[in-house]
Design an enzyme around this catalytic site. Structure first.
Site, PDB file in Angstrom:
ATOM      1  N   TRP A   1       0.865  -1.179   0.000  1.00  0.00           N
ATOM      2  CA  TRP A   1       0.000   0.000   0.000  1.00  0.00           C
ATOM      3  C   TRP A   1       0.905   1.233   0.000  1.00  0.00           C
ATOM      4  O   TRP A   1       1.800   1.353   0.837  1.00  0.00           O
ATOM      5  CB  TRP A   1      -0.879  -0.042   1.251  1.00  0.00           C
ATOM      6  CG  TRP A   1      -1.820   1.086   1.441  1.00  0.00           C
ATOM      7  CD1 TRP A   1      -2.630   1.667   0.517  1.00  0.00           C
ATOM      8  CD2 TRP A   1      -2.064   1.788   2.678  1.00  0.00           C
ATOM      9  NE1 TRP A   1      -3.374   2.682   1.092  1.00  0.00           N
ATOM     10  CE2 TRP A   1      -3.050   2.769   2.417  1.00  0.00           C
ATOM     11  CE3 TRP A   1      -1.572   1.658   3.987  1.00  0.00           C
ATOM     12  CZ2 TRP A   1      -3.540   3.624   3.395  1.00  0.00           C
ATOM     13  CZ3 TRP A   1      -2.058   2.507   4.955  1.00  0.00           C
ATOM     14  CH2 TRP A   1      -3.028   3.477   4.661  1.00  0.00           C
TER      15      TRP A   1
ATOM     16  N   ASP B   1      -0.712  -5.598   9.229  1.00  0.00           N
ATOM     17  CA  ASP B   1      -1.733  -4.658   8.802  1.00  0.00           C
ATOM     18  C   ASP B   1      -2.918  -5.468   8.276  1.00  0.00           C
ATOM     19  O   ASP B   1      -2.761  -6.260   7.336  1.00  0.00           O
ATOM     20  CB  ASP B   1      -1.193  -3.735   7.705  1.00  0.00           C
ATOM     21  CG  ASP B   1      -2.135  -2.571   7.402  1.00  0.00           C
ATOM     22  OD1 ASP B   1      -3.172  -2.451   8.085  1.00  0.00           O
ATOM     23  OD2 ASP B   1      -1.822  -1.782   6.483  1.00  0.00           O
TER      24      ASP B   1
ATOM     25  N   LYS C   1     -13.479  -1.317   5.253  1.00  0.00           N
ATOM     26  CA  LYS C   1     -13.955  -2.197   4.182  1.00  0.00           C
ATOM     27  C   LYS C   1     -15.026  -3.169   4.675  1.00  0.00           C
ATOM     28  O   LYS C   1     -16.097  -3.283   4.080  1.00  0.00           O
ATOM     29  CB  LYS C   1     -12.781  -2.997   3.596  1.00  0.00           C
ATOM     30  CG  LYS C   1     -11.562  -2.187   3.198  1.00  0.00           C
ATOM     31  CD  LYS C   1     -11.848  -1.187   2.104  1.00  0.00           C
ATOM     32  CE  LYS C   1     -10.594  -0.619   1.466  1.00  0.00           C
ATOM     33  NZ  LYS C   1      -9.767   0.220   2.317  1.00  0.00           N
TER      34      LYS C   1
END
Length: 410
Positions: free
Chosen positions: A138, A219, A255
């Site tokens: 990311w 993460d 999400k």
């Protein structure tokens, strides 16, 4: 005089994803497709407010005791306790032994920042402060760690030749890194590749990390969203805790709860003892106080209701499965279009082997740009697409456009 103060400030480039979204919105082409943004869309390309979120919202609105007072510095206790059980497991030894430290954060980004800031201040660095990030990762990971004085270093992860995991390169980096190095690991649904280690590979990764006394910085932005199963997507994190790997985990509900704009997340650090946990929490509280004072309450109250009510939790599981299954269905449909109908050159197995919101298509930068310029299909130029942006109205158009680009018919 005031104008001269800032004359040497350089103009920063716009964020690539937000720039892409702006270009898509400005495009008047009727068949335009946005495959760049990391947010779920329904089959009509609309944002989807989860039914369980609507239920929880009504419960909050009808609560006569609801107020707008400050939360504790480390967050809503019912939320952080529920979030810890969700990612670590209700029967986690870290929770049972009261050595899991959980702090509410400004979504996953805030969890990454607070975790990075804590490490920069208190981790025993035997070498220059640096963190190993998967290549690719990311994009925001790089900025987050640089901002607290930790230098990102790449480790091999994605293999362009197989459009899969470079497991040997990954293990090699773990073995060659100095003892006590910090490695950032994507818990599930790797962003941007969609390529995850298998459970056996995770076991090997944990084994090497333990042997080298490394620190695991997890993460987790897609728990439940990846496979449709919250427990399945937390497997790697729970295995590492079980094996006693030194670690922390960043958690986001953007999400899997569709709460993108509410910025609700958590940071969980797992020290070896309760005494250490108490000291860690005291310092996290000091750091958090200096930056945001107190986290926002709305998203935390919504998620707390869902995590602590069995009926709402069951509803949430159904909603998560709805999202995951639609994305998996898109993968299967795209694969069939490319392989059976269009017979697009190349091997497209990675489309169905990858997991989660994103897929690395394997196309190059010029081919990606051709999709944008010629076909009005917006994606990042590394070939990453959001599978959530595909639907029954545009998937054939995308497949046919991709086929033409691959064949060089542009």
């Amino acid at each position: 005089m005031s104008a001269e103060i800032w004359q040497d400030v350089p103009l920063a480039p716009p964020d690539s994803i937000f720039k892409l979204t702006a270009a898509y919105k400005a495009d008047t082409f009727p068949q335009k497709v946005n495959l760049g943004v990391g947010a779920y869309r329904d089959d009509d390309n609309k944002p989807w407010v989860l039914p369980v979120i609507k239920k929880a919202t009504q419960i909050l609105l009808n609560d006569p005791n609801l107020d707008h007072e400050y939360l504790p510095i480390t967050g809503l206790p019912e939320f952080t306790a529920g979030a810890a059980k969700l990612i670590l497991g209700a029967d986690s030894p870290a929770i049972a032994e009261r050595r899991a430290v959980s702090v509410q954060t400004i979504s996953g980004t805030g969890a990454n920042h607070l975790g990075a800031l804590f490490l920069s201040r208190f981790y025993h660095w035997d070498a220059p402060k640096q963190i190993y990030l998967s290549n690719p990762t990311w994009a925001n990971h790089h900025a987050i760690f640089k901002n607290v004085g930790i230098q990102p270093v790449d480790y091999p992860y994605y293999d362009p030749a197989t459009i899969g995991l470079d497991f040997d390169g990954f293990i090699g980096a773990l073995k060659s890194a100095a003892p006590g190095s910090v490695f950032l690991l994507h818990a599930c649904a790797h962003n941007p590749t969609g390529v995850d280690p298998t459970r056996d590979q995770w076991k090997h990764i944990a084994e090497v990390i333990i042997a080298k006394n490394h620190y695991a910085f997890f993460d987790c932005a897609y728990q439940g969203f990846a496979s449709g199963d919250l427990n399945n997507d937390a497997w790697a994190v729970r295995y590492f805790v079980e094996k006693g790997v030194p670690m922390l985990v960043c958690q986001s509900f953007a999400k899997n709860a569709g709460l993108y704009g509410e910025r609700i997340g958590a940071l969980h650090i797992v020290p070896p003892t309760k005494d250490a946990a108490d000291r860690v929490k005291s310092q996290l509280s000091v750091l958090q106080r200096s930056e945001i004072s107190n986290p926002p309450s709305y998203g935390a109250r919504l998620v707390s209701l869902i995590l602590n009510d069995s009926a709402l939790f069951d509803d949430w599981n159904r909603d998560i499965k709805t999202m995951a299954e639609r994305i998996i269905s898109n993968r299967n449909e795209l694969y069939l279009l490319l392989t059976e109908e269009l017979k697009t050159p190349g091997n497209w197995d990675h489309i169905i082997n990858q997991i989660g919101m994103f897929s690395f298509t394997g196309i190059n930068q010029s081919q990606s740009q051709a999709l944008i310029d010629t076909f009005h299909i917006y994606l990042t130029t590394n070939g990453r697409i959001s599978m959530a942006g595909l639907n029954s109205h545009n998937i054939r158009y995308f497949a046919e456009s991709l086929d033409k680009v691959v064949r060089g018919q542009v």
